[in-house]
Design a protein around this motif. Structure first.
Motif, mmCIF file in Angstrom:
data_model
loop_
_atom_site.group_PDB
_atom_site.id
_atom_site.type_symbol
_atom_site.label_atom_id
_atom_site.label_comp_id
_atom_site.label_asym_id
_atom_site.label_seq_id
_atom_site.Cartn_x
_atom_site.Cartn_y
_atom_site.Cartn_z
ATOM 1 N N LYS A 8 16.471 2.855 -51.256
ATOM 2 C CA LYS A 8 17.645 3.520 -51.828
ATOM 3 C C LYS A 8 18.252 4.508 -50.842
ATOM 4 C CE LYS A 8 18.962 6.512 -55.736
ATOM 5 N NZ LYS A 8 19.637 7.535 -54.915
ATOM 6 N N GLU A 9 19.566 4.535 -50.779
ATOM 7 C CA GLU A 9 20.241 5.525 -49.941
ATOM 8 C C GLU A 9 20.215 6.874 -50.654
ATOM 9 O OE1 GLU A 9 24.167 5.312 -47.371
ATOM 10 O OE2 GLU A 9 24.656 5.759 -49.467
ATOM 11 N N ILE A 10 19.641 7.881 -49.989
ATOM 12 C CA ILE A 10 19.593 9.243 -50.540
ATOM 13 C C ILE A 10 20.780 10.021 -49.985
ATOM 14 C CG2 ILE A 10 18.222 11.328 -50.827
ATOM 15 C CD1 ILE A 10 16.858 8.901 -51.993
ATOM 16 N N VAL A 11 21.576 10.574 -50.874
ATOM 17 C CA VAL A 11 22.767 11.314 -50.449
ATOM 18 C C VAL A 11 22.458 12.812 -50.483
ATOM 19 C CG1 VAL A 11 25.211 11.760 -50.871
ATOM 20 C CG2 VAL A 11 24.241 9.504 -51.383
ATOM 21 N N PHE A 12 22.599 13.447 -49.316
ATOM 22 C CA PHE A 12 22.318 14.880 -49.164
ATOM 23 C C PHE A 12 23.619 15.667 -49.017
ATOM 24 C CE2 PHE A 12 18.403 12.964 -47.712
ATOM 25 C CZ PHE A 12 17.399 13.852 -48.073
ATOM 26 N N LEU A 13 23.591 16.890 -49.505
ATOM 27 C CA LEU A 13 24.617 17.875 -49.154
ATOM 28 C C LEU A 13 23.922 19.028 -48.458
ATOM 29 C CD1 LEU A 13 27.396 19.235 -49.202
ATOM 30 C CD2 LEU A 13 26.811 20.169 -51.456
ATOM 31 N N LEU A 14 24.367 19.357 -47.258
ATOM 32 C CA LEU A 14 23.849 20.503 -46.516
ATOM 33 C C LEU A 14 24.918 21.595 -46.560
ATOM 34 C CD1 LEU A 14 22.322 18.691 -43.405
ATOM 35 C CD2 LEU A 14 21.251 19.222 -45.596
ATOM 36 N N ALA A 15 24.607 22.677 -47.235
ATOM 37 C CA ALA A 15 25.580 23.758 -47.419
ATOM 38 C C ALA A 15 25.049 25.034 -46.775
ATOM 39 C CB ALA A 15 25.850 23.973 -48.908
ATOM 40 N N ASP A 16 25.659 25.407 -45.679
ATOM 41 C CA ASP A 16 25.259 26.612 -44.945
ATOM 42 C C ASP A 16 26.434 26.997 -44.067
ATOM 43 O OD1 ASP A 16 23.978 28.338 -42.795
ATOM 44 O OD2 ASP A 16 22.203 27.871 -43.994
ATOM 45 N N ASP A 17 26.697 28.300 -43.927
ATOM 46 C CA ASP A 17 27.855 28.695 -43.121
ATOM 47 C C ASP A 17 27.559 28.672 -41.626
ATOM 48 O OD1 ASP A 17 26.225 30.971 -43.943
ATOM 49 O OD2 ASP A 17 27.649 32.234 -42.871
ATOM 50 N N HIS A 18 26.326 28.307 -41.236
ATOM 51 C CA HIS A 18 25.995 28.150 -39.819
ATOM 52 C C HIS A 18 25.796 26.667 -39.505
ATOM 53 C CE1 HIS A 18 24.737 32.384 -40.597
ATOM 54 N NE2 HIS A 18 25.339 32.561 -39.443
ATOM 55 N N SER A 19 26.671 26.114 -38.677
ATOM 56 C CA SER A 19 26.625 24.675 -38.391
ATOM 57 C C SER A 19 25.324 24.269 -37.704
ATOM 58 C CB SER A 19 27.822 24.262 -37.527
ATOM 59 O OG SER A 19 27.786 24.925 -36.273
ATOM 60 N N SER A 42 30.474 24.457 -45.216
ATOM 61 C CA SER A 42 30.149 25.849 -44.857
ATOM 62 C C SER A 42 30.624 26.809 -45.938
ATOM 63 C CB SER A 42 30.813 26.212 -43.528
ATOM 64 O OG SER A 42 32.226 26.075 -43.620
ATOM 65 N N SER A 43 31.185 26.258 -47.020
ATOM 66 C CA SER A 43 31.777 27.080 -48.073
ATOM 67 C C SER A 43 31.067 26.862 -49.400
ATOM 68 C CB SER A 43 33.258 26.735 -48.227
ATOM 69 O OG SER A 43 33.783 27.300 -49.414
ATOM 70 N N SER A 44 30.677 27.949 -50.036
ATOM 71 C CA SER A 44 30.031 27.831 -51.351
ATOM 72 C C SER A 44 31.000 27.276 -52.387
ATOM 73 C CB SER A 44 29.506 29.199 -51.799
ATOM 74 O OG SER A 44 30.581 30.089 -52.063
ATOM 75 N N ALA A 59 20.787 18.628 -52.832
ATOM 76 C CA ALA A 59 21.606 19.668 -52.200
ATOM 77 C C ALA A 59 20.679 20.695 -51.559
ATOM 78 C CB ALA A 59 22.512 20.338 -53.224
ATOM 79 N N ILE A 60 20.831 20.892 -50.254
ATOM 80 C CA ILE A 60 20.061 21.905 -49.530
ATOM 81 C C ILE A 60 21.038 23.017 -49.195
ATOM 82 C CG2 ILE A 60 18.632 22.386 -47.505
ATOM 83 C CD1 ILE A 60 17.878 19.425 -47.463
ATOM 84 N N HIS A 64 23.008 32.763 -49.510
ATOM 85 C CA HIS A 64 24.224 33.575 -49.477
ATOM 86 C C HIS A 64 25.258 32.948 -48.554
ATOM 87 C CE1 HIS A 64 22.642 36.887 -51.793
ATOM 88 N NE2 HIS A 64 21.583 36.949 -51.027
ATOM 89 N N PHE A 65 26.517 33.038 -48.976
ATOM 90 C CA PHE A 65 27.650 32.602 -48.169
ATOM 91 C C PHE A 65 28.647 33.752 -48.098
ATOM 92 C CE2 PHE A 65 25.803 28.775 -49.797
ATOM 93 C CZ PHE A 65 26.021 27.799 -48.833
ATOM 94 N N PRO A 66 29.481 33.762 -47.064
ATOM 95 C CA PRO A 66 30.513 34.808 -47.013
ATOM 96 C C PRO A 66 31.419 34.807 -48.248
ATOM 97 C CG PRO A 66 30.332 33.699 -44.897
ATOM 98 C CD PRO A 66 29.473 32.925 -45.855
ATOM 99 N N ASP A 67 31.554 33.628 -48.887
ATOM 100 C CA ASP A 67 32.459 33.534 -50.040
ATOM 101 C C ASP A 67 31.729 33.380 -51.372
ATOM 102 O OD1 ASP A 67 31.495 30.978 -49.672
ATOM 103 O OD2 ASP A 67 33.444 29.987 -49.822
ATOM 104 N N GLY A 68 30.418 33.644 -51.398
ATOM 105 C CA GLY A 68 29.737 33.541 -52.680
ATOM 106 C C GLY A 68 28.225 33.571 -52.590
ATOM 107 N N ASN A 69 27.597 33.654 -53.758
ATOM 108 C CA ASN A 69 26.146 33.739 -53.862
ATOM 109 C C ASN A 69 25.624 32.489 -54.564
ATOM 110 O OD1 ASN A 69 23.489 34.325 -54.713
ATOM 111 N ND2 ASN A 69 23.932 36.517 -54.846
ATOM 112 N N SER A 70 24.646 31.809 -53.956
ATOM 113 C CA SER A 70 24.130 30.563 -54.518
ATOM 114 C C SER A 70 23.471 30.758 -55.872
ATOM 115 C CB SER A 70 23.113 29.935 -53.555
ATOM 116 O OG SER A 70 23.747 29.561 -52.371
ATOM 117 N N LEU A 71 23.027 31.973 -56.150
ATOM 118 C CA LEU A 71 22.377 32.249 -57.429
ATOM 119 C C LEU A 71 23.305 31.904 -58.592
ATOM 120 C CD1 LEU A 71 19.623 33.404 -58.250
ATOM 121 C CD2 LEU A 71 20.719 35.624 -58.485
#
Length: 217
Positions: A8-19, A42-44, A59-60, A64-71
């Protein structure tokens, strides 16, 4: 089950403001997961939208992001797509912060100070088991059963310590706090030291972050 996951193809999202963090994580995914697709942001503010539109499985995300909090984003993710597994990849102290992310709905927590092998194991666990928590996190969960206040590190403070911590968070200095409370400045300094020790922090920036995150939870 292992064979099904491998095909199965696993689809990931990497969310972090540092590339560089996202790129490093993708390299490890490439080693661990045979069949995958990765989306980056790079945007929450884009996290939920991408998860809904791209069929994301895992989703990884940073804490914290400059534009929001993951909590505050994790519950939105779970509401939109309950089956998405969320791994928080953070530089925050695990013992102070992991429980609040679990409460929000995270399926795992991984420190950015982890060695590469730990990151590989975390990716494997989140893919094959649907979760990843260290022994420390599991122990904290057990303790939480007996002490529900554990989720909020501010509960470690006395009423006076919490009062002074809030004053620091409002931008007051030692002299102003001493004058407001009609105590000696040395007393305030001593209490500040106690606050830092109990919360395992080293500066006012960290204190303000904890106050903003946990106060009145």
């Amino acid at each position: 089950m292992e064979q099904e996951l491998e095909s199965k193809e696993i689809v990931f999202l990497l969310a972090d403001d540092h590339s560089i963090i996202r790129q490093g994580m993708e390299m490890i995914i490439d080693d661990v997961v045979p069949n995958y697709k990765v989306y980056h942001t790079s945007s929450s503010q884009q996290i939920v939208e991408i998860i809904e539109s791209k069929g994301v499985d895992i989703a990884i995300i940073d804490a914290h992001f400059p534009d929001g909090n993951s909590l505050h984003i994790i519950p939105l993710i779970k509401k939109a797509k309950p089956n998405v597994k969320v791994l928080v990849f953070s530089g925050l102290e695990e013992d102070l912060h992991v429980l609040k992310f679990i409460k929000a709905g995270a399926n795992g927590f991984l420190s950015k100070l982890s060695e590469e092998e730990e990151v590989r194991q975390a990716i494997h666990n989140i893919v094959h088991k649907g979760e990843h928590f260290s022994e420390m996190s599991r122990n904290l969960l057990v303790q939480l059963v007996y002490n529900p206040d554990l989720i909020n590190p501010l509960s470690r403070l006395t009423k006076r310590e919490l009062q002074i911590a809030e004053m620091y968070a409002e931008g007051l200095g030692n002299l102003e706090i001493a004058n407001n409370l009609d105590v000696k400045q040395n007393t305030v300094s001593t209490i500040k030291k106690n606050i830092f020790e109990k919360l395992k922090i080293e500066n006012l920036v960290e204190l303000i972050d904890i106050i903003n995150t946990h106060h009145k939870i």
